[in-house]
Write a protein that holds these residues in place. Structure first.
Motif, PDB file in Angstrom:
ATOM      1  N   PRO A  45       0.831  -1.206   0.000  1.00 32.11           N
ATOM      2  CA  PRO A  45       0.000   0.000   0.000  1.00 32.11           C
ATOM      3  C   PRO A  45       0.867   1.259   0.000  1.00 32.11           C
ATOM      4  O   PRO A  45       1.919   1.295   0.642  1.00 32.11           O
ATOM      5  CB  PRO A  45      -0.817  -0.106   1.301  1.00 32.11           C
ATOM      6  CG  PRO A  45      -0.128  -1.109   2.144  1.00 32.11           C
ATOM      7  CD  PRO A  45       0.710  -1.974   1.254  1.00 32.11           C
TER       8      PRO A  45
ATOM      9  N   ARG B 170       8.935   7.710   1.363  1.00 37.90           N
ATOM     10  CA  ARG B 170       9.236   7.143   2.679  1.00 37.90           C
ATOM     11  C   ARG B 170       8.614   5.762   2.813  1.00 37.90           C
ATOM     12  O   ARG B 170       7.647   5.445   2.130  1.00 37.90           O
ATOM     13  CB  ARG B 170       8.683   8.053   3.782  1.00 37.90           C
ATOM     14  CG  ARG B 170       9.269   9.451   3.735  1.00 37.90           C
ATOM     15  CD  ARG B 170       8.700  10.342   4.815  1.00 37.90           C
ATOM     16  NE  ARG B 170       9.137  11.721   4.597  1.00 37.90           N
ATOM     17  CZ  ARG B 170       8.691  12.784   5.260  1.00 37.90           C
ATOM     18  NH1 ARG B 170       7.783  12.621   6.213  1.00 37.90           N
ATOM     19  NH2 ARG B 170       9.137  13.989   4.992  1.00 37.90           N
ATOM     20  N   TYR B 171       9.181   4.956   3.687  1.00 37.11           N
ATOM     21  CA  TYR B 171       8.527   3.676   3.993  1.00 37.11           C
ATOM     22  C   TYR B 171       8.570   3.462   5.495  1.00 37.11           C
ATOM     23  O   TYR B 171       9.335   4.121   6.206  1.00 37.11           O
ATOM     24  CB  TYR B 171       9.143   2.521   3.201  1.00 37.11           C
ATOM     25  CG  TYR B 171      10.572   2.209   3.539  1.00 37.11           C
ATOM     26  CD1 TYR B 171      10.896   1.331   4.562  1.00 37.11           C
ATOM     27  CD2 TYR B 171      11.614   2.795   2.824  1.00 37.11           C
ATOM     28  CE1 TYR B 171      12.219   1.046   4.877  1.00 37.11           C
ATOM     29  CE2 TYR B 171      12.935   2.517   3.130  1.00 37.11           C
ATOM     30  CZ  TYR B 171      13.225   1.642   4.159  1.00 37.11           C
ATOM     31  OH  TYR B 171      14.537   1.365   4.482  1.00 37.11           O
ATOM     32  N   ASP B 172       7.765   2.542   5.967  1.00 38.79           N
ATOM     33  CA  ASP B 172       7.565   2.448   7.419  1.00 38.79           C
ATOM     34  C   ASP B 172       8.459   1.408   8.091  1.00 38.79           C
ATOM     35  O   ASP B 172       9.210   0.682   7.433  1.00 38.79           O
ATOM     36  CB  ASP B 172       6.085   2.237   7.747  1.00 38.79           C
ATOM     37  CG  ASP B 172       5.617   0.825   7.493  1.00 38.79           C
ATOM     38  OD1 ASP B 172       6.347   0.036   6.853  1.00 38.79           O
ATOM     39  OD2 ASP B 172       4.506   0.478   7.943  1.00 38.79           O
ATOM     40  N   CYS B 173       8.381   1.359   9.400  1.00 33.69           N
ATOM     41  CA  CYS B 173       9.233   0.520  10.245  1.00 33.69           C
ATOM     42  C   CYS B 173       9.158  -0.955   9.897  1.00 33.69           C
ATOM     43  O   CYS B 173      10.124  -1.694  10.100  1.00 33.69           O
ATOM     44  CB  CYS B 173       8.856   0.726  11.714  1.00 33.69           C
ATOM     45  SG  CYS B 173       7.080   0.450  12.020  1.00 33.69           S
ATOM     46  N   ASP B 174       8.014  -1.397   9.410  1.00 30.72           N
ATOM     47  CA  ASP B 174       7.854  -2.805   9.039  1.00 30.72           C
ATOM     48  C   ASP B 174       8.142  -3.045   7.560  1.00 30.72           C
ATOM     49  O   ASP B 174       7.971  -4.173   7.072  1.00 30.72           O
ATOM     50  CB  ASP B 174       6.425  -3.272   9.349  1.00 30.72           C
ATOM     51  CG  ASP B 174       6.153  -3.356  10.843  1.00 30.72           C
ATOM     52  OD1 ASP B 174       7.101  -3.652  11.597  1.00 30.72           O
ATOM     53  OD2 ASP B 174       4.995  -3.132  11.252  1.00 30.72           O
TER      54      ASP B 174
ATOM     55  N   ASP C 157       6.393  -2.404   5.146  1.00 28.99           N
ATOM     56  CA  ASP C 157       5.235  -2.923   4.419  1.00 28.99           C
ATOM     57  C   ASP C 157       4.207  -1.840   4.079  1.00 28.99           C
ATOM     58  O   ASP C 157       3.041  -2.154   3.792  1.00 28.99           O
ATOM     59  CB  ASP C 157       4.581  -4.092   5.151  1.00 28.99           C
ATOM     60  CG  ASP C 157       4.037  -3.708   6.522  1.00 28.99           C
ATOM     61  OD1 ASP C 157       4.106  -2.530   6.884  1.00 28.99           O
ATOM     62  OD2 ASP C 157       3.536  -4.618   7.216  1.00 28.99           O
ATOM     63  N   CYS C 158       4.652  -0.590   4.113  1.00 32.00           N
ATOM     64  CA  CYS C 158       3.774   0.503   3.690  1.00 32.00           C
ATOM     65  C   CYS C 158       4.637   1.670   3.223  1.00 32.00           C
ATOM     66  O   CYS C 158       5.688   1.943   3.807  1.00 32.00           O
ATOM     67  CB  CYS C 158       2.855   0.939   4.832  1.00 32.00           C
ATOM     68  SG  CYS C 158       1.563   2.104   4.327  1.00 32.00           S
ATOM     69  N   ILE C 159       4.180   2.329   2.171  1.00 31.38           N
ATOM     70  CA  ILE C 159       4.911   3.460   1.589  1.00 31.38           C
ATOM     71  C   ILE C 159       4.117   4.742   1.824  1.00 31.38           C
ATOM     72  O   ILE C 159       2.887   4.724   1.824  1.00 31.38           O
ATOM     73  CB  ILE C 159       5.115   3.228   0.071  1.00 31.38           C
ATOM     74  CG1 ILE C 159       6.138   2.103  -0.145  1.00 31.38           C
ATOM     75  CG2 ILE C 159       5.540   4.498  -0.653  1.00 31.38           C
ATOM     76  CD1 ILE C 159       6.178   1.587  -1.560  1.00 31.38           C
TER      77      ILE C 159
END
Lengths: 119, 119
Positions: B17, B75-79, B81-83
């Motif tokens: 996502p 940017r992308y997140d700590c896991d 699995d999200c942009i």
């Protein structure tokens, strides 16, 4: 018009993505997943509640950490397949203790860390 | 550190996502999906490119409508699995001609329309 959470579109696992945005700074803090009951709980209690895919259980954000999310506004999108919650976030939203989960930026093929863990 | 898009976590359909946020107003405008090549195209061209699940094809946002999204920050997140893409949005982001797809708010069980289509 009355809102019926069942009118939202859930994926094959019964989940819908939910974006959490800081109601004040407007920073995007995290994205997680809700199911029908998590949405109902969120709207009923005003405490943002997700469905943890890893633990397969409800996840009342901050219930153990104290880093709660108080619901300010609940929105959904034109396709009824994504939720946006505007929230008052206590402390860090991220499990790494950073304010936002989106702390890594990519520019010219290189990663930059945008923020440090909160103390 | 060099960014490797392959290090991101894609779902069973090879998708991740992607949240689009207005770089200036910080409004969340939409959420759509990217695959590995859509990410590469987005970073290479600076034109935000999604994967259309309904059409099963690349979707260079605004290519037909003119309502383009110029990439400001990726940017992308700590896991992983999200942009989150911060963008300069030309015109409406939503296919309903509204600036944002998140134009419906729920309060006390009732829906409110937060914005009208742009003229």
């Amino acid at each position: 018009m009355a809102f019926d959470p069942k009118s939202l579109k859930f994926d094959d696992n019964g989940l819908i993505p939910a974006i959490a945005q800081d109601a004040e700074s407007k920073d995007v803090l995290m994205m997680a997943w809700m199911n029908l009951q998590a949405i109902e709980k969120t709207l009923e209690t005003g405490k943002v509640t997700y469905w943890s895919r890893s633990r397969q259980s409800f996840w009342v954000k901050g219930e153990t950490s104290g880093h709660t999310q108080e619901l300010v506004d609940f929105r959904y999108d034109c396709d009824s397949d994504c939720i946006l919650v505007l929230i008052n976030q206590v402390g860090p939203a991220c499990h790494t203790n950073r304010r936002s989960c989106f702390y890594t930026s990519v520019k010219d093929g290189q990663e930059t860390e945008l923020m440090k863990p909160m103390s």
